[in-house]
Write a protein that holds these residues in place. Structure first.
Motif, PDB file in Angstrom:
ATOM      1  N   LYS A 376       0.823  -1.212   0.000  1.00 35.65           N
ATOM      2  CA  LYS A 376       0.000   0.000   0.000  1.00 35.65           C
ATOM      3  C   LYS A 376       0.857   1.262   0.000  1.00 35.65           C
ATOM      4  N   SER A 377       1.992   1.199   0.679  1.00 33.63           N
ATOM      5  CA  SER A 377       2.849   2.388   0.780  1.00 33.63           C
ATOM      6  C   SER A 377       3.473   2.763  -0.549  1.00 33.63           C
ATOM      7  N   LYS A 378       3.548   1.782  -1.454  1.00 32.13           N
ATOM      8  CA  LYS A 378       4.182   2.054  -2.744  1.00 32.13           C
ATOM      9  C   LYS A 378       3.196   2.623  -3.765  1.00 32.13           C
ATOM     10  N   ARG A 379       1.890   2.653  -3.412  1.00 32.83           N
ATOM     11  CA  ARG A 379       0.889   3.289  -4.279  1.00 32.83           C
ATOM     12  C   ARG A 379       0.778   4.759  -3.884  1.00 32.83           C
ATOM     13  N   LYS A 380      -0.005   5.463  -4.654  1.00 34.48           N
ATOM     14  CA  LYS A 380      -0.280   6.853  -4.279  1.00 34.48           C
ATOM     15  C   LYS A 380      -1.041   6.860  -2.966  1.00 34.48           C
ATOM     16  N   ASP A 381      -0.656   7.777  -2.089  1.00 35.87           N
ATOM     17  CA  ASP A 381      -1.345   7.903  -0.804  1.00 35.87           C
ATOM     18  C   ASP A 381      -2.453   8.949  -0.964  1.00 35.87           C
ATOM     19  N   TYR A 382      -3.651   8.460  -1.262  1.00 35.59           N
ATOM     20  CA  TYR A 382      -4.761   9.384  -1.524  1.00 35.59           C
ATOM     21  C   TYR A 382      -5.132  10.213  -0.294  1.00 35.59           C
ATOM     22  N   TYR A 383      -4.960   9.640   0.878  1.00 37.73           N
ATOM     23  CA  TYR A 383      -5.251  10.404   2.097  1.00 37.73           C
ATOM     24  C   TYR A 383      -4.264  11.565   2.227  1.00 37.73           C
ATOM     25  N   ALA A 434      -7.898  11.075  -6.194  1.00 33.82           N
ATOM     26  CA  ALA A 434      -8.050  10.708  -4.787  1.00 33.82           C
ATOM     27  C   ALA A 434      -9.505  10.796  -4.359  1.00 33.82           C
ATOM     28  N   PHE A 435     -10.168  11.870  -4.759  1.00 33.42           N
ATOM     29  CA  PHE A 435     -11.568  12.043  -4.363  1.00 33.42           C
ATOM     30  C   PHE A 435     -12.454  10.971  -4.994  1.00 33.42           C
ATOM     31  N   THR A 436     -12.175  10.631  -6.235  1.00 31.23           N
ATOM     32  CA  THR A 436     -12.950   9.608  -6.926  1.00 31.23           C
ATOM     33  C   THR A 436     -12.910   8.284  -6.166  1.00 31.23           C
ATOM     34  N   ILE A 437     -11.734   7.954  -5.622  1.00 31.92           N
ATOM     35  CA  ILE A 437     -11.586   6.699  -4.879  1.00 31.92           C
ATOM     36  C   ILE A 437     -12.194   6.793  -3.487  1.00 31.92           C
TER      37      ILE A 437
END
Length: 483
Positions: A376-383, A434-437
């Motif tokens: 998870k850390s290697k993906r974009k951090d949407y938060y 990020a908002f979409t997700i």
């Protein structure tokens, strides 16, 4: 007639004594020959019995003592053999084999200087004696090993001391002093079973040996069996009240036990500051006690994690595993701290180490969780893109979206350089993504659980592109989305 009778009486009294003396010598020789026969058969106990009978018949014959000394040496009874060898040369100082046996006994018992004197005397009597020449060299070699070992012990080079004692014991197999020094160094090196074995062998022969009792206690002390260790130290001090090493070790063991228990008590009571201080004091008592100190570092690491001093906690756990690289609890504690500080690769590495050592379901799950966090850390951090906490509510996510979208909206940067416009547009698209997700419960759940978002037709590329076009047309459309 009276005189003649008196003379007869005198003759009758003395003549049998002379006959008895000669007969005793013959009988003694017979016993010696039988002893020699049993010696040749390697039946040393019977040989000893017959040599003893020969000595009883003729107690001033040097060779009988010499033979019995040789038999006792074969039985490994070097101290008793030494007494016989010394008696043999007292009776006959020119008895070369007697001096050789005396020297060999001294050397076997670790008294190399006395051995040298005996071998020198043998060489004075027979300067070409090859055995005396070789044994003299051996005795000097032992003296040299002793000197090196003494220096290396002061330098705390315990491996070198063990090496020297092993070499010395080849010539002095009955030397308790060398064995004790070797055992003590083995204990200092953490080779406790070997040290215990050496000490136990000595105690089987001499249950009151204070040095051996001390070494047994030392092994238990370094294995964190402190209560049992104290018992052995106390026993050693009963046998030798002035045993300095046992006295120091006993004092340290008691102090360490008390500090550790006080620290544990403070921790259970939630007094973390006091627990930290007590564990720190305990760590200063004996730097040589590796296992106990590893536990103390781990305990202090737990205290630091409770105080949210996570970097300090990681350092303490690292010190713990440096001292004891098999200490599972320290790896688990450090791994959790790595997770809490988002050092996921380090956390995975620690959990892998734990799972390789103990393949339990619990450890497997901890490893899977860490691997998931790493993924998870290697993906974009949407938060992080929206600037919200992972537990943010729907309203908080919307508010954050408004704020970030306005901040990076292309219309706000139309007068900026091309490079800035490109960067802001990129950030604006990330905000929209990020908002979409995060605004879609289903997608958010998949994102939070670490699942791939492009599975089951959830690829966001095209949809987000269309959405960005609408948003980029102006702030009116942007706010309209919130109703």
């Amino acid at each position: 007639m009276a005189a003649a009778a008196e003379c007869d009486v005198v003759m009758a009294a003395t003549e049998p004594e002379l006959l008895d003396d000669e007969e005793a010598k013959r009988e003694a020789e017979s016993f010696k020959e039988q002893g020699n026969a049993y010696y040749a058969k390697k039946d040393y106990n019977e040989a000893y019995n017959y040599y003893t009978k020969a000595i009883d018949m003729c107690p001033k014959n040097a060779s009988y003592y010499g033979n019995r000394a040789a038999t006792l040496m074969m039985l490994g009874k070097f101290r008793e053999a030494l007494g016989d060898a010394q008696q043999s040369v007292r009776l006959d100082d020119s008895f070369v084999r007697g001096h050789l046996r005396e020297g060999k006994c001294h050397l076997s018992l670790g008294n190399a200087m006395a051995a040298c004197r005996s071998f020198q005397r043998a060489l004075e009597l027979d300067h070409k004696n090859a055995q005396a020449q070789q044994e003299f060299k051996n005795a000097n070699a032992v003296i040299e090993y002793e000197k090196i070992a003494e220096t290396d012990f002061e330098k705390r080079d315990f491996r070198k001391v063990v090496f020297c004692m092993d070499r010395a014991l080849e010539y002095a197999p009955a030397c308790h002093r060398f064995k004790i020094l070797k055992a003590e160094c083995l204990a200092m090196l953490g080779r406790y079973p070997e040290a215990q074995s050496v000490a136990s062998d000595i105690l089987r022969m001499d249950s009151t040996n204070a040095d051996a009792l001390y070494v047994r206690g030392l092994c238990l002390y370094y294995e964190d069996c402190i209560e049992k260790a104290v018992q052995f130290f106390v026993q050693a001090l009963r046998m030798a009240p002035d045993h300095e090493k046992a006295c120091v070790a006993c004092r340290n063991a008691k102090a360490l036990k008390a500090k550790k228990e006080d620290g544990n008590k403070a921790f259970k009571e939630g007094n973390y500051k006091l627990a930290y201080e007590l564990y720190t004091e305990a760590l200063g008592i004996d730097p040589n006690n590796i296992k106990t100190n590893a536990k103390l570092y781990c305990n202090r690491g737990t205290v630091n994690s409770k105080l949210r001093k996570l970097d300090d906690a990681i350092e303490d756990c690292t010190n713990a595993v440096k001292l004891d690289d098999t200490y599972i609890k320290a790896y688990l504690r450090r791994a959790q701290c790595y997770l809490d500080t988002e050092q996921y690769e380090e956390a995975v590495r620690d959990y892998e180490k734990v799972y390789q050592t103990e393949k339990t379901k619990e450890h497997k799950q901890l490893l899977k969780n860490a691997q998931l966090e790493l993924k998870k850390s290697k993906r974009k951090d949407y938060y992080k893109i929206l600037g919200v906490d992972k537990n943010a509510s729907e309203d908080e996510i919307k508010k954050a979206y408004r704020k970030r979208a306005l901040m990076h909206h292309p219309d706000r940067h139309s007068g900026a350089s091309a490079e800035v416009q490109k960067e802001e547009e990129k950030k604006f698209k990330e905000v929209g993504e990020a908002f979409t997700i995060l605004s879609d419960p289903k997608k958010k759940t998949r994102y939070d659980s670490g699942q791939d978002l492009d599975e089951e037709g959830m690829n966001m590329g095209g949809k987000l592109g269309a959405g960005w076009g609408g948003l980029a047309s102006g702030p009116g459309n942007f706010f309209f989305q919130f109703g």
